[in-house]
Scaffold this motif. Structure first.
Motif, mmCIF file in Angstrom:
data_model
loop_
_atom_site.group_PDB
_atom_site.id
_atom_site.type_symbol
_atom_site.label_atom_id
_atom_site.label_comp_id
_atom_site.label_asym_id
_atom_site.label_seq_id
_atom_site.Cartn_x
_atom_site.Cartn_y
_atom_site.Cartn_z
ATOM 1 N N PRO A 105 -17.326 1.057 15.250
ATOM 2 C CA PRO A 105 -18.054 2.359 14.817
ATOM 3 C C PRO A 105 -18.434 3.124 15.822
ATOM 4 O O PRO A 105 -18.969 4.235 15.487
ATOM 5 C CB PRO A 105 -19.388 1.527 14.028
ATOM 6 C CG PRO A 105 -19.766 0.447 14.629
ATOM 7 C CD PRO A 105 -18.349 -0.044 15.149
ATOM 8 N N PHE A 106 -18.206 2.705 17.169
ATOM 9 C CA PHE A 106 -18.740 3.590 18.013
ATOM 10 C C PHE A 106 -18.133 5.369 18.090
ATOM 11 O O PHE A 106 -18.836 5.977 18.308
ATOM 12 C CB PHE A 106 -18.528 3.085 19.483
ATOM 13 C CG PHE A 106 -19.186 3.906 20.636
ATOM 14 C CD1 PHE A 106 -20.619 3.672 20.854
ATOM 15 C CD2 PHE A 106 -18.791 4.814 21.344
ATOM 16 C CE1 PHE A 106 -21.177 4.517 21.837
ATOM 17 C CE2 PHE A 106 -19.225 5.480 22.338
ATOM 18 C CZ PHE A 106 -20.608 5.234 22.463
ATOM 19 N N PRO A 107 -16.747 5.253 17.625
ATOM 20 C CA PRO A 107 -15.977 6.767 17.625
ATOM 21 C C PRO A 107 -16.840 7.485 16.681
ATOM 22 O O PRO A 107 -17.054 8.522 16.926
ATOM 23 C CB PRO A 107 -14.530 6.307 17.489
ATOM 24 C CG PRO A 107 -14.344 5.082 17.880
ATOM 25 C CD PRO A 107 -15.743 4.248 17.674
ATOM 26 N N LEU A 108 -17.133 6.912 15.615
ATOM 27 C CA LEU A 108 -17.947 7.538 14.358
ATOM 28 C C LEU A 108 -19.242 8.155 14.862
ATOM 29 O O LEU A 108 -19.654 9.212 14.679
ATOM 30 C CB LEU A 108 -17.915 6.827 13.164
ATOM 31 C CG LEU A 108 -18.817 7.428 11.866
ATOM 32 C CD1 LEU A 108 -18.262 8.630 11.792
ATOM 33 C CD2 LEU A 108 -18.723 6.394 10.942
ATOM 34 N N PHE A 109 -19.765 7.094 15.781
ATOM 35 C CA PHE A 109 -21.279 7.153 15.956
ATOM 36 C C PHE A 109 -21.052 8.775 17.173
ATOM 37 O O PHE A 109 -21.881 9.517 16.911
ATOM 38 C CB PHE A 109 -21.686 6.245 16.863
ATOM 39 C CG PHE A 109 -22.882 6.547 17.840
ATOM 40 C CD1 PHE A 109 -24.182 6.858 17.230
ATOM 41 C CD2 PHE A 109 -22.662 6.422 19.052
ATOM 42 C CE1 PHE A 109 -25.203 7.102 18.113
ATOM 43 C CE2 PHE A 109 -23.839 6.721 20.170
ATOM 44 C CZ PHE A 109 -24.989 6.838 19.521
ATOM 45 N N ALA A 110 -20.269 8.443 17.928
ATOM 46 C CA ALA A 110 -20.051 9.664 19.045
ATOM 47 C C ALA A 110 -19.630 10.923 18.349
ATOM 48 O O ALA A 110 -20.136 12.029 18.651
ATOM 49 C CB ALA A 110 -18.998 9.387 19.814
ATOM 50 N N THR A 111 -18.774 10.908 17.334
ATOM 51 C CA THR A 111 -18.512 12.096 16.424
ATOM 52 C C THR A 111 -19.720 12.641 15.835
ATOM 53 O O THR A 111 -19.788 13.883 15.939
ATOM 54 C CB THR A 111 -17.368 11.702 15.485
ATOM 55 O OG1 THR A 111 -16.180 10.878 16.031
ATOM 56 C CG2 THR A 111 -16.947 12.934 14.370
ATOM 57 N N VAL A 117 -25.557 17.670 17.399
ATOM 58 C CA VAL A 117 -26.071 18.339 18.580
ATOM 59 C C VAL A 117 -25.694 19.904 18.665
ATOM 60 O O VAL A 117 -26.475 20.573 19.081
ATOM 61 C CB VAL A 117 -26.339 17.467 19.773
ATOM 62 C CG1 VAL A 117 -25.090 17.680 20.487
ATOM 63 C CG2 VAL A 117 -27.352 18.007 20.663
ATOM 64 N N LEU A 118 -24.424 19.843 18.548
ATOM 65 C CA LEU A 118 -23.783 21.300 18.971
ATOM 66 C C LEU A 118 -24.258 22.007 17.580
ATOM 67 O O LEU A 118 -24.262 23.342 18.008
ATOM 68 C CB LEU A 118 -22.400 21.056 19.171
ATOM 69 C CG LEU A 118 -21.903 21.291 20.708
ATOM 70 C CD1 LEU A 118 -22.662 22.107 21.404
ATOM 71 C CD2 LEU A 118 -22.418 19.730 21.413
ATOM 72 N N TRP A 119 -24.072 21.623 16.419
ATOM 73 C CA TRP A 119 -24.405 22.257 15.201
ATOM 74 C C TRP A 119 -26.003 22.845 15.272
ATOM 75 O O TRP A 119 -26.177 23.888 15.122
ATOM 76 C CB TRP A 119 -24.311 21.507 14.024
ATOM 77 C CG TRP A 119 -24.795 22.269 12.761
ATOM 78 C CD1 TRP A 119 -24.429 23.309 12.008
ATOM 79 C CD2 TRP A 119 -25.996 22.001 12.101
ATOM 80 N NE1 TRP A 119 -25.100 23.632 11.061
ATOM 81 C CE2 TRP A 119 -26.142 23.018 11.031
ATOM 82 C CE3 TRP A 119 -27.077 20.977 12.209
ATOM 83 C CZ2 TRP A 119 -27.172 22.837 10.132
ATOM 84 C CZ3 TRP A 119 -28.259 20.893 11.528
ATOM 85 C CH2 TRP A 119 -28.138 21.805 10.107
ATOM 86 N N LEU A 120 -26.884 21.972 15.790
ATOM 87 C CA LEU A 120 -28.098 22.293 16.038
ATOM 88 C C LEU A 120 -28.476 23.245 17.143
ATOM 89 O O LEU A 120 -29.297 24.138 17.134
ATOM 90 C CB LEU A 120 -29.054 21.028 16.346
ATOM 91 C CG LEU A 120 -29.247 20.164 15.271
ATOM 92 C CD1 LEU A 120 -30.099 18.815 15.803
ATOM 93 C CD2 LEU A 120 -30.390 20.903 14.212
#
Length: 161
Positions: A105-111, A117-120
């Motif tokens: 699940p790490f790739p989904l987590f990183a995504t 964070v960039l949207w915020l």
């Protein structure tokens, strides 16, 4: 070596680092003392050790030691929150609350982390911690303007004339 300390700002930076290190270590020591003391007290009063003792001792210690909203406590608490979320995810799988992922699940987590964070940052920057805002401004906004190679090698700030 004395040339290092001629600059007032360098001396101030070393002083700030030393102060932050001292505060961090003092807070951790106070927390450990409080936590272990409260655990021992609860065990003594109830005659046995219960899982709730750890939680209650840590809650009170966290409130007393890490409850003040300052830069050091904020960093420690955010670090722990990220570790807690990972641990609770693993515990949820272990206890059968959620199924074991078939893929990492790490790739989904990183995504999700980077997307959120960039949207915020782009649309609600006031919600982010000031140090994160500053770093992201440098990386994503200040980098829109280039004057010469020193912007890349040293520090890119808009030049004022």
């Amino acid at each position: 070596m004395t040339f290092l300390f001629r600059s007032g700002s360098l001396r101030e930076k070393f002083r700030a680092i030393a102060q932050a290190t001292y505060t961090h270590s003092r807070n951790l020591a106070c927390f450990v003392f409080t936590y272990k003391g409260l655990q021992a007290l609860q065990q003594h009063l109830q005659g046995k050790q219960l899982q709730s003792h750890s939680f209650l001792a840590a809650c009170l210690g966290g409130w007393l030691v890490f409850g003040e909203n300052n830069n050091i406590n904020s960093q420690i608490n955010m670090y722990l929150l990220s570790r807690i979320l990972f641990a609770l995810s693993r515990l949820a799988v272990e206890k059968g609350f959620i199924p074991q992922p078939k893929k990492d699940p790490f790739p989904l987590f990183a995504t999700l982390v980077w997307g959120i964070v960039l949207w915020l940052f782009e649309y609600h920057p006031h919600t982010l911690q000031p140090s994160l805002q500053s770093s992201m401004n440098y990386l994503y906004h200040d980098s829109n303007t280039w004057h010469d190679i020193s912007d890349f090698l040293i520090y890119n700030k808009p030049k004022t004339n």
